[in-house]
Design an enzyme around this catalytic site. Structure first.
Site, PDB file in Angstrom:
ATOM      1  N   GLU A  41      -6.189 -10.819  -1.197  1.00  0.00           N
ATOM      2  CA  GLU A  41      -6.979 -10.558   0.015  1.00  0.00           C
ATOM      3  C   GLU A  41      -8.469 -10.507  -0.318  1.00  0.00           C
ATOM      4  O   GLU A  41      -9.221  -9.704   0.239  1.00  0.00           O
ATOM      5  CB  GLU A  41      -6.538  -9.230   0.680  1.00  0.00           C
ATOM      6  CG  GLU A  41      -5.042  -9.132   0.914  1.00  0.00           C
ATOM      7  CD  GLU A  41      -4.610  -7.929   1.741  1.00  0.00           C
ATOM      8  OE1 GLU A  41      -5.475  -7.189   2.251  1.00  0.00           O
ATOM      9  OE2 GLU A  41      -3.385  -7.723   1.874  1.00  0.00           O
TER      10      GLU A  41
ATOM     11  N   ASP B   4     -12.245 -10.482  -0.591  1.00  0.00           N
ATOM     12  CA  ASP B   4     -13.504 -10.627   0.152  1.00  0.00           C
ATOM     13  C   ASP B   4     -14.544  -9.721  -0.499  1.00  0.00           C
ATOM     14  O   ASP B   4     -14.202  -8.795  -1.236  1.00  0.00           O
ATOM     15  CB  ASP B   4     -13.365 -10.371   1.671  1.00  0.00           C
ATOM     16  CG  ASP B   4     -12.804  -9.004   2.047  1.00  0.00           C
ATOM     17  OD1 ASP B   4     -12.748  -8.105   1.184  1.00  0.00           O
ATOM     18  OD2 ASP B   4     -12.423  -8.826   3.224  1.00  0.00           O
TER      19      ASP B   4
ATOM     20  N   HIS C  88     -10.449  -6.320  -2.160  1.00  0.00           N
ATOM     21  CA  HIS C  88     -11.506  -6.121  -1.148  1.00  0.00           C
ATOM     22  C   HIS C  88     -12.682  -5.445  -1.839  1.00  0.00           C
ATOM     23  O   HIS C  88     -12.614  -4.256  -2.156  1.00  0.00           O
ATOM     24  CB  HIS C  88     -10.987  -5.247   0.002  1.00  0.00           C
ATOM     25  CG  HIS C  88      -9.897  -5.894   0.802  1.00  0.00           C
ATOM     26  ND1 HIS C  88     -10.135  -7.006   1.577  1.00  0.00           N
ATOM     27  CD2 HIS C  88      -8.591  -5.608   0.951  1.00  0.00           C
ATOM     28  CE1 HIS C  88      -8.999  -7.378   2.177  1.00  0.00           C
ATOM     29  NE2 HIS C  88      -8.046  -6.543   1.806  1.00  0.00           N
TER      30      HIS C  88
ATOM     31  N   ASN D 136       2.038  -5.193  -3.109  1.00  0.00           N
ATOM     32  CA  ASN D 136       0.645  -5.549  -2.799  1.00  0.00           C
ATOM     33  C   ASN D 136      -0.168  -4.287  -2.507  1.00  0.00           C
ATOM     34  O   ASN D 136       0.283  -3.419  -1.744  1.00  0.00           O
ATOM     35  CB  ASN D 136       0.663  -6.453  -1.550  1.00  0.00           C
ATOM     36  CG  ASN D 136      -0.660  -7.128  -1.261  1.00  0.00           C
ATOM     37  OD1 ASN D 136      -1.240  -7.779  -2.134  1.00  0.00           O
ATOM     38  ND2 ASN D 136      -1.145  -6.996  -0.023  1.00  0.00           N
TER      39      ASN D 136
ATOM     40  N   GLU E 245       0.795  -1.237   0.000  1.00  0.00           N
ATOM     41  CA  GLU E 245       0.000   0.000   0.000  1.00  0.00           C
ATOM     42  C   GLU E 245       0.825   1.283   0.000  1.00  0.00           C
ATOM     43  O   GLU E 245       0.604   2.169   0.820  1.00  0.00           O
ATOM     44  CB  GLU E 245      -0.966  -0.009   1.202  1.00  0.00           C
ATOM     45  CG  GLU E 245      -1.894  -1.211   1.166  1.00  0.00           C
ATOM     46  CD  GLU E 245      -2.853  -1.276   2.366  1.00  0.00           C
ATOM     47  OE1 GLU E 245      -2.802  -0.381   3.219  1.00  0.00           O
ATOM     48  OE2 GLU E 245      -3.641  -2.227   2.414  1.00  0.00           O
TER      49      GLU E 245
END
Ligand SMILES: *[C@@H]1O[C@H](CO)[C@@H](O)[C@H](O)[C@H]1NC(C)=O
Ligand SMILES: *[C@@H]1O[C@H](CO)[C@@H](O)[C@H](O)[C@H]1NC(C)=O
Ligand SMILES: *[C@@H]1O[C@H](CO)[C@@H](O)[C@H](O)[C@H]1NC(C)=O
Ligand SMILES: *[C@@H]1O[C@H](CO)[C@@H](O)[C@H](O)[C@H]1NC(C)=O
Ligand SMILES: *[C@@H]1O[C@H](CO)[C@@H](O)[C@H](O)[C@H]1NC(C)=O
Ligand SMILES: *[C@@H]1O[C@H](CO)[C@@H](O)[C@H](O)[C@H]1NC(C)=O
Ligand SMILES: *[C@@H]1O[C@H](CO)[C@@H](O)[C@H](O)[C@H]1NC(C)=O
Ligand SMILES: *[C@@H]1O[C@H](CO)[C@@H](O)[C@H](O)[C@H]1NC(C)=O
Length: 355
Positions: free
Chosen positions: A273, A275, A243, A205, A163
């Protein structure tokens, strides 16, 4: 405790012949043998999950988390972050990371290790120190050296930098950028290559890079810059955190297009990641939308040559980070609070099976 240096087991074919063929095969068992089994048949390296330390006392949770038929790969959600690994300067504590990595090794699950450098979850000694550039560079190298050597050979991949970009494509102002300058990212990758086992995949990432936009284009430009330097900066992959929110996920085409942009720059990708949160209270319509968004995202990875695998950011609603971070949203995972598999689980299985 020092980890044994097992060779990375990139198991290809799962053991399907462990028990004799039953006279009356269970149809749902043969159709839904587990996400990782299906993912490998679909050509992926793994289907994985993040695992958090706070629920390791729940055996129902750990029996799924370390079921290699479901999850061939695990990521420690928190246990390898700086505040836990180096809580005081040059004092290293690997107990939270090891609590997830060691059982994963025992169950022959790959590890994506997470992470060396981030702006968040840093210890106070680090954020309150008034470091010079060279002091902070030394702190960065020392941290990566210790953590990389402790997990030497145990990580399929490391998220080296997490990030670092703003949504508009500029670099995020944080202790790293403000003290060391933009070169901190390249520096971290060079340290990671120096201290990890050769062959370990080094990843950048981030979130919000799952479609073509200013942020993903900035990441792609960074990769191009790194790999085109006279002395290339070692980077192997870009992790798309993924996400998403049901109904506004980027969707199959956006994801495959941005994966192609990264592939053209010469790096592999993974959904790291995944979701899909829904607006609460939950409804059956939302579960249908959620299932579609999960399935489309996984299909985008399966159909992209350079996308190696998919990791969900935990599989159990009860430990999801979503409700705390996005008030009014939740139910983002594949298993309900009572450990029932949701429609999204079956939709992903169907995609992986090629249905
Ligand atoms: C692991 O998961 C698979 C797929 O859901 C299931 O069939 C199997 O029974 C599980 N194994 C254990 C030991 O729980
Ligand atoms: C696990 O520990 C947490 C607190 O850390 C507690 O709330 C929870 O009830 C425990 N779960 C089990 C199954 O013991
Ligand atoms: C290491 O971290 C664990 C988990 O947070 C903690 O219980 C333990 O006391 C720590 N060890 C030391 C020596 O500080
Ligand atoms: C931080 O260090 C610099 C250089 O040593 C010094 O000029 C500055 O006053 C320090 N700032 C604080 C808040 O201590
Ligand atoms: C980009 O975003 C950051 C963070 O929101 C902001 O501080 C900066 O001013 C923006 N830069 C431009 C050129 O818009
Ligand atoms: C990048 O940001 C600019 C300014 O906000 C915007 O006009 C442009 O459409 C963005 N580009 C992409 C590819 O999103
Ligand atoms: C791709 O993303 C854009 C927003 O960036 C959205 O408007 C569009 O609907 C998405 N495409 C698909 C096919 O989902
Ligand atoms: C588990 O939760 C789901 C969704 O919340 C519900 O539909 C189902 O009836 C529950 N099952 C049991 C055994 O409680």
């Amino acid at each position: 405790m020092k980890l044994s240096h097992l060779t990375l087991t990139l198991a290809t074919t799962p053991l399907l012949s462990a028990s004799p063929t039953p006279a009356y095969p269970h149809p749902s068992r043969s159709k839904y043998p587990g996400l990782d089994i299906l993912a490998k048949r679909a050509g992926l390296l793994y289907f994985g999950t993040a695992i958090d330390n706070v629920v390791l006392n729940n055996t129902q949770y750990t029996s799924i988390a370390h079921n290699a038929s479901e999850f061939g790969q695990v990521t420690p959600s928190n246990g390898q972050k700086w505040m836990y690994i180096e809580p005081a300067r040059n004092v290293f504590n690997y107990s939270m990371g090891d609590a997830i990595v060691l059982p994963a090794i025992a169950h022959r699950q790959l590890r994506r290790c997470h992470n060396f450098v981030w702006h968040n979850q840093l210890p106070d000694w680090l954020t309150t120190g008034n470091w010079t550039k060279s002091e902070l560079e030394g702190i960065l190298e020392n941290h990566i050296r210790h953590e990389a050597q402790h997990y030497y050979g145990e990580c399929y991949a490391w998220d080296v930098v997490n990030e670092a970009f703003n949504d508009n494509g500029t670099l995020r102002s944080d202790i790293w950028l403000d003290t060391i300058g933009p070169e901190y990212i390249a520096l971290a990758f060079r340290f990671a290559r120096k201290y990890t086992r050769p062959g370990t995949k080094l990843y950048y990432n981030d979130y919000g890079i799952e479609r073509i936009n200013n942020k993903s284009l900035a990441v792609a430009a960074m990769v191009e810059d790194f790999l085109s330097r006279e002395e290339p900066v070692p980077i192997d992959g870009v992790g798309l955190q993924a996400h998403f929110t049901a109904g506004t996920s980027p969707g199959y085409e956006n994801i495959t297009r941005v994966i192609e942009v990264f592939a053209e720059k010469g790096v592999e990708t993974a959904l790291t990641e995944l979701d899909v949160r829904v607006k609460l209270p939950d409804s059956s319509e939302e579960m249908v939308q959620q299932a579609k968004d999960y399935a489309d995202s996984v299909r985008a990875c399966v159909d992209s040559e350079s996308c190696v695998g998919v990791t969900v950011w935990d599989f159990w609603d009860t430990v999801s980070w979503v409700p705390d971070t996005f008030p009014g949203f939740g139910d983002a995972c594949l298993w309900t609070a009572n450990f029932t598999k949701k429609p999204a689980y079956y939709a992903i299985s169907d995609v992986l099976r090629g249905d």
